[in-house]
Write a protein that holds these residues in place. Structure first.
Motif, PDB file in Angstrom:
ATOM      1  N   ALA A   1       0.824  -1.204   0.000  1.00 23.73           N
ATOM      2  CA  ALA A   1       0.000   0.000   0.000  1.00 23.73           C
ATOM      3  C   ALA A   1       0.861   1.259   0.000  1.00 23.73           C
ATOM      4  O   ALA A   1       0.551   2.247  -0.674  1.00 23.73           O
ATOM      5  N   ALA A   2       1.963   1.224   0.747  1.00 30.75           N
ATOM      6  CA  ALA A   2       2.865   2.378   0.782  1.00 30.75           C
ATOM      7  C   ALA A   2       3.503   2.611  -0.580  1.00 30.75           C
ATOM      8  O   ALA A   2       3.610   3.744  -1.058  1.00 30.75           O
ATOM      9  N   LEU A   3       3.916   1.538  -1.244  1.00 29.53           N
ATOM     10  CA  LEU A   3       4.588   1.653  -2.537  1.00 29.53           C
ATOM     11  C   LEU A   3       3.632   2.083  -3.648  1.00 29.53           C
ATOM     12  O   LEU A   3       4.043   2.691  -4.634  1.00 29.53           O
ATOM     13  N   THR A   4       2.349   1.768  -3.508  1.00 34.41           N
ATOM     14  CA  THR A   4       1.368   2.135  -4.526  1.00 34.41           C
ATOM     15  C   THR A   4       0.633   3.434  -4.200  1.00 34.41           C
ATOM     16  O   THR A   4      -0.274   3.832  -4.932  1.00 34.41           O
ATOM     17  N   GLY A   5       1.027   4.090  -3.113  1.00 33.37           N
ATOM     18  CA  GLY A   5       0.423   5.373  -2.761  1.00 33.37           C
ATOM     19  C   GLY A   5      -0.941   5.272  -2.124  1.00 33.37           C
ATOM     20  O   GLY A   5      -1.713   6.229  -2.135  1.00 33.37           O
ATOM     21  N   ASP A   6      -1.260   4.116  -1.525  1.00 35.35           N
ATOM     22  CA  ASP A   6      -2.582   3.908  -0.939  1.00 35.35           C
ATOM     23  C   ASP A   6      -2.589   4.049   0.575  1.00 35.35           C
ATOM     24  O   ASP A   6      -3.557   3.644   1.231  1.00 35.35           O
ATOM     25  N   LEU A   7      -1.536   4.607   1.147  1.00 39.13           N
ATOM     26  CA  LEU A   7      -1.496   4.886   2.577  1.00 39.13           C
ATOM     27  C   LEU A   7      -1.323   6.378   2.796  1.00 39.13           C
ATOM     28  O   LEU A   7      -0.416   6.993   2.224  1.00 39.13           O
ATOM     29  N   THR A   8      -2.167   6.967   3.603  1.00 33.25           N
ATOM     30  CA  THR A   8      -2.015   8.374   3.978  1.00 33.25           C
ATOM     31  C   THR A   8      -2.285   8.513   5.469  1.00 33.25           C
ATOM     32  O   THR A   8      -3.165   7.832   6.013  1.00 33.25           O
ATOM     33  N   PHE A   9      -1.533   9.383   6.104  1.00 33.27           N
ATOM     34  CA  PHE A   9      -1.697   9.641   7.528  1.00 33.27           C
ATOM     35  C   PHE A   9      -1.942  11.138   7.697  1.00 33.27           C
ATOM     36  O   PHE A   9      -1.021  11.948   7.546  1.00 33.27           O
ATOM     37  N   LYS A  10      -3.174  11.493   8.000  1.00 32.94           N
ATOM     38  CA  LYS A  10      -3.580  12.893   7.932  1.00 32.94           C
ATOM     39  C   LYS A  10      -2.898  13.786   8.961  1.00 32.94           C
ATOM     40  O   LYS A  10      -2.816  14.998   8.771  1.00 32.94           O
ATOM     41  N   HIS A  11      -2.405  13.215  10.056  1.00 31.97           N
ATOM     42  CA  HIS A  11      -1.806  14.063  11.100  1.00 31.97           C
ATOM     43  C   HIS A  11      -0.287  14.111  11.052  1.00 31.97           C
ATOM     44  O   HIS A  11       0.333  14.863  11.806  1.00 31.97           O
ATOM     45  N   ALA A  12       0.340  13.314  10.198  1.00 34.12           N
ATOM     46  CA  ALA A  12       1.809  13.286  10.133  1.00 34.12           C
ATOM     47  C   ALA A  12       2.276  14.128   8.954  1.00 34.12           C
ATOM     48  O   ALA A  12       2.445  13.630   7.844  1.00 34.12           O
ATOM     49  N   LYS A  13       2.481  15.396   9.183  1.00 30.25           N
ATOM     50  CA  LYS A  13       2.846  16.335   8.125  1.00 30.25           C
ATOM     51  C   LYS A  13       4.296  16.802   8.275  1.00 30.25           C
ATOM     52  O   LYS A  13       4.864  16.740   9.372  1.00 30.25           O
ATOM     53  N   PRO A  14       4.910  17.284   7.188  1.00 31.99           N
ATOM     54  CA  PRO A  14       6.298  17.761   7.276  1.00 31.99           C
ATOM     55  C   PRO A  14       6.518  18.811   8.356  1.00 31.99           C
ATOM     56  O   PRO A  14       7.566  18.826   9.018  1.00 31.99           O
ATOM     57  N   ALA A  15       5.538  19.698   8.562  1.00 28.37           N
ATOM     58  CA  ALA A  15       5.704  20.737   9.582  1.00 28.37           C
ATOM     59  C   ALA A  15       5.842  20.118  10.969  1.00 28.37           C
ATOM     60  O   ALA A  15       6.610  20.612  11.816  1.00 28.37           O
ATOM     61  N   LEU A  16       5.093  19.039  11.211  1.00 27.10           N
ATOM     62  CA  LEU A  16       5.210  18.344  12.487  1.00 27.10           C
ATOM     63  C   LEU A  16       6.604  17.756  12.658  1.00 27.10           C
ATOM     64  O   LEU A  16       7.213  17.856  13.736  1.00 27.10           O
ATOM     65  N   LEU A  17       7.140  17.161  11.596  1.00 23.23           N
ATOM     66  CA  LEU A  17       8.474  16.561  11.671  1.00 23.23           C
ATOM     67  C   LEU A  17       9.537  17.624  11.917  1.00 23.23           C
ATOM     68  O   LEU A  17      10.488  17.396  12.677  1.00 23.23           O
ATOM     69  N   ARG A  18       9.383  18.780  11.269  1.00 26.62           N
ATOM     70  CA  ARG A  18      10.345  19.864  11.512  1.00 26.62           C
ATOM     71  C   ARG A  18      10.294  20.314  12.968  1.00 26.62           C
ATOM     72  O   ARG A  18      11.317  20.663  13.567  1.00 26.62           O
ATOM     73  N   GLY A  19       9.088  20.308  13.533  1.00 26.81           N
ATOM     74  CA  GLY A  19       8.955  20.687  14.937  1.00 26.81           C
ATOM     75  C   GLY A  19       9.629  19.696  15.861  1.00 26.81           C
ATOM     76  O   GLY A  19      10.280  20.086  16.850  1.00 26.81           O
ATOM     77  N   LEU A  20       9.513  18.405  15.547  1.00 30.48           N
ATOM     78  CA  LEU A  20      10.130  17.380  16.395  1.00 30.48           C
ATOM     79  C   LEU A  20      11.647  17.474  16.366  1.00 30.48           C
ATOM     80  O   LEU A  20      12.305  17.403  17.414  1.00 30.48           O
ATOM     81  N   ILE A  21      12.226  17.630  15.193  1.00 27.64           N
ATOM     82  CA  ILE A  21      13.688  17.722  15.117  1.00 27.64           C
ATOM     83  C   ILE A  21      14.170  19.044  15.698  1.00 27.64           C
ATOM     84  O   ILE A  21      15.271  19.137  16.251  1.00 27.64           O
ATOM     85  N   GLY A  22      13.325  20.067  15.632  1.00 29.55           N
ATOM     86  CA  GLY A  22      13.695  21.351  16.213  1.00 29.55           C
ATOM     87  C   GLY A  22      13.817  21.302  17.716  1.00 29.55           C
ATOM     88  O   GLY A  22      14.551  22.096  18.326  1.00 29.55           O
ATOM     89  N   GLU A  23      13.097  20.347  18.341  1.00 26.64           N
ATOM     90  CA  GLU A  23      13.186  20.188  19.788  1.00 26.64           C
ATOM     91  C   GLU A  23      14.437  19.413  20.212  1.00 26.64           C
ATOM     92  O   GLU A  23      14.829  19.451  21.372  1.00 26.64           O
ATOM     93  N   ARG A  24      15.059  18.716  19.263  1.00 22.78           N
ATOM     94  CA  ARG A  24      16.189  17.857  19.587  1.00 22.78           C
ATOM     95  C   ARG A  24      17.532  18.410  19.115  1.00 22.78           C
ATOM     96  O   ARG A  24      18.575  17.954  19.578  1.00 22.78           O
ATOM     97  N   THR A  25      17.526  19.332  18.163  1.00 24.85           N
ATOM     98  CA  THR A  25      18.781  19.835  17.606  1.00 24.85           C
ATOM     99  C   THR A  25      18.716  21.351  17.447  1.00 24.85           C
ATOM    100  O   THR A  25      17.645  21.962  17.560  1.00 24.85           O
ATOM    101  N   ASP A  26      19.847  21.924  17.149  1.00 25.70           N
ATOM    102  CA  ASP A  26      19.931  23.358  16.877  1.00 25.70           C
ATOM    103  C   ASP A  26      19.219  23.645  15.552  1.00 25.70           C
ATOM    104  O   ASP A  26      19.594  23.090  14.515  1.00 25.70           O
ATOM    105  N   PRO A  27      18.191  24.501  15.538  1.00 25.68           N
ATOM    106  CA  PRO A  27      17.450  24.788  14.302  1.00 25.68           C
ATOM    107  C   PRO A  27      18.342  25.316  13.181  1.00 25.68           C
ATOM    108  O   PRO A  27      18.115  25.001  12.003  1.00 25.68           O
ATOM    109  N   HIS A  28      19.344  26.121  13.524  1.00 26.73           N
ATOM    110  CA  HIS A  28      20.234  26.656  12.499  1.00 26.73           C
ATOM    111  C   HIS A  28      21.079  25.541  11.883  1.00 26.73           C
ATOM    112  O   HIS A  28      21.259  25.490  10.660  1.00 26.73           O
ATOM    113  N   LEU A  29      21.569  24.637  12.748  1.00 31.64           N
ATOM    114  CA  LEU A  29      22.341  23.507  12.240  1.00 31.64           C
ATOM    115  C   LEU A  29      21.465  22.624  11.344  1.00 31.64           C
ATOM    116  O   LEU A  29      21.910  22.141  10.299  1.00 31.64           O
TER     117      LEU A  29
END
Length: 551
Positions: free
Chosen positions: A41-69
């Motif tokens: 399903a993932a390979l054919t594009g038939d899986l979507t997760f409505k709450h897991a967006k790129p902005a959320l991922l940027r926020g998570l890594i921003g809490e763990r590392t230096d945003p500038h780095l």
């Protein structure tokens, strides 16, 4: 999840199609249900997760590392998932510890599908902490839907078919009646169950495709009289399928050539499917019986829905090529000559302004076919001729066979148009090219207030070899004069810069672009290291190729 991450890693590094297919066959054969179904399903594009967006991922890594780095690293790597996977602190060690700590793929999918918006950050953080670098990368690719490992939906389905003695068309015939994790599908291909039953009254039928005509040999080997000749329209290949369910409901669907249901984006066309049949044709924007430029069709593409103004200003239509199914009868085994006769009668009986018949080309020898291909204006009105990109040749005696069978259908496209343009901006690519500047914006000369200036006219990211890619990337890095986030401005002027010979299929007017033009399928034809930028083409050369303005 560990096996899935290994699969994605190997697929991303493997350039050969057959080798990718072998990797998929092995994975599907060795992995149990339901994990392999969710991987499919993932390979054919038939899986979507409505709450897991790129902005959320940027926020998570921003809490763990230096945003500038992180910003600097993201600019260098060019891929969000890869950057986070590399920079995420801690995580499991590689090897056995990673295997033990990794959650099952089905666990990730099921928990994300049931999780609320506030639960997703906690889930992702815990998984990222437990996975190794490859596992983190696979997880992030999965949740963002951006796998980009060089596997098409059809290739994934082909690998499933190879688990048994089936053709990929067999899988595609039942595909739209199934849902992840496709356990009935795997049981069928492995011989453990009967073919999944489907009572879908408007299914997708796998499409038949053509081979490019080899001008150097095919005209000498193929009798022209064996082939029907059609115009090849510059639109989007679609399939219109409609029928009545057991409950009497009239189901109507519009599919792309890959089987994606695009009905919601074209409600004006779906309303016209007042029949029990399946049509193969070209999606165009038409007004008053005349084909509008491809740029108008682009305004309707890649949209989930279409508003009233869009529907009114850019009316969609189907130009029919073939009739595959009619009132319970499968016409695909019939020869094209008979299907064409039935199609003409069917479309004539519809008498609907949004569905018309693609006319045949009156040419019965290779000289006449070549002349029609080169000069469609001698056969069609001006607007329609501008929408032609070549001709199709179909054997009169051929059935409708899914895939790309040899010797039955050929496409003979017009020669691409060429211009010399100057490289202006470059951006990193994705996937295996994420470390290279491989997306290029190019321009041509025009007369500005201060004299000659370059104006961007297009962007291309393919058409060059890996060796040429390395050469351009080196030029970009050594001649960068400005940076705009991930984009680099490259030195360009009359005496300094890189000239690119750009091939493109067509040109239309555009109010969205500063140059006033939009290219169709631009690609790098060759690098002109020998040519000074001052000798590149001007906007006047492109404007001369534009179709005439509407009265």
């Amino acid at each position: 999840m560990h096996a899935f991450s290994q699969l994605l890693d190997r697929l991303s590094l493997e350039p050969r199609r057959l080798a990718k297919e072998a990797l998929l066959v092995r994975y599907f054969g060795e992995t149990g249900d339901p994990d392999r179904g969710y991987a499919l399903a993932a390979l054919t594009g038939d899986l979507t997760f409505k709450h897991a967006k790129p902005a959320l991922l940027r926020g998570l890594i921003g809490e763990r590392t230096d945003p500038h780095l992180f910003a600097l690293s993201y600019d260098f790597v060019g891929d969000l998932s890869e950057t986070i996977a590399l920079m995420w602190p801690g995580g499991a060690e590689s090897g056995e510890e990673a295997r033990v700590k990794a959650p099952a793929l089905s666990e990730v999918v099921n928990r994300l599908e049931s999780a609320g918006k506030t639960d997703v950050p906690r889930l992702l953080t815990a998984w990222l902490d437990s996975l190794d670098e490859d596992g983190r990368w696979a997880l992030l690719k999965l949740v963002t839907g951006g796998l980009r490992v060089g596997v098409s939906a059809r290739l994934a389905k082909t690998a499933v078919a190879r688990l048994g003695d089936l053709d990929v068309s067999d899988v595609e015939e039942v595909w739209h009646g199934l849902e992840p994790p496709y356990e009935p599908l795997f049981a069928w291909v492995e011989g453990r169950a009967e073919r999944p039953s489907s009572k879908d009254p408007a299914p997708f039928r796998p499409v038949m495709l053509a081979h490019p005509l080899d001008e150097s040999r095919d005209p000498d080997l193929l009798p022209a009289g064996d082939f029907a000749v059609e115009w090849k329209w510059d639109g989007i290949r679609i399939q219109a399928s409609a029928g009545h369910s057991d409950r009497g409901e009239h189901v109507r669907r519009l599919f792309s050539r890959t089987g994606e249901d695009i009905s919601k984006a074209f409600p004006d066309l779906v309303e016209a499917l007042d029949f029990d049949a399946c049509l193969d044709g070209e999606l165009l924007v038409m007004s008053g019986g005349l084909v509008r430029p491809f740029a108008d069709l682009q305004k309707r593409l890649n949209r989930k829905t279409a508003g009233p103004k869009l529907l009114k200003d850019y009316p969609a239509a189907i130009r029919a090529y073939d009739l595959l199914f009619l009132e319970g009868e499968d016409l695909r085994p019939l020869p094209f000559r008979e299907r064409r006769r039935r199609l003409e009668s069917f479309v004539g009986g519809l008498a609907h302004p949004r569905i018309d018949l693609s006319p045949m080309v009156d040419a019965d020898d290779w000289e006449a076919i070549a002349a029609a291909r080169a000069h469609p204006h001698e056969h069609l009105d001006e607007a329609s001729a501008e929408a032609v990109e070549g001709v199709m040749l179909k054997r009169w005696d051929a059935g409708y066979v899914s895939g790309r069978p040899k010797g039955l259908w050929y496409k003979w496209k017009q020669e691409p148009r060429l211009i010399d343009a100057v490289l202006m901006y470059a951006q990193r690519g994705h996937g295996k090219r994420s470390s290279f500047y491989s997306d290029y914006t190019f321009g041509v000369w025009r007369q500005g207030e201060a004299g000659l200036e370059l104006v961007p006219v297009g962007k291309a990211y393919f058409g060059f070899t890996d060796e040429e890619l390395r050469e351009i990337d080196r030029f970009v890095r050594n001649n960068t004069v400005n940076r705009f986030g991930p984009v680099r401005e490259v030195a360009h002027g009359p005496d300094k810069g890189l000239v690119l010979e750009v091939a493109f299929e067509g040109l239309n007017r555009s109010t969205r672009h500063k140059s006033g033009v939009a290219m169709r399928f631009p690609r790098i034809s060759r690098l002109r290291w020998d040519k000074p930028p001052s000798e590149a083409d001007s906007i006047v050369s492109l404007e001369a190729l534009l179709p005439p303005m509407d009265e």
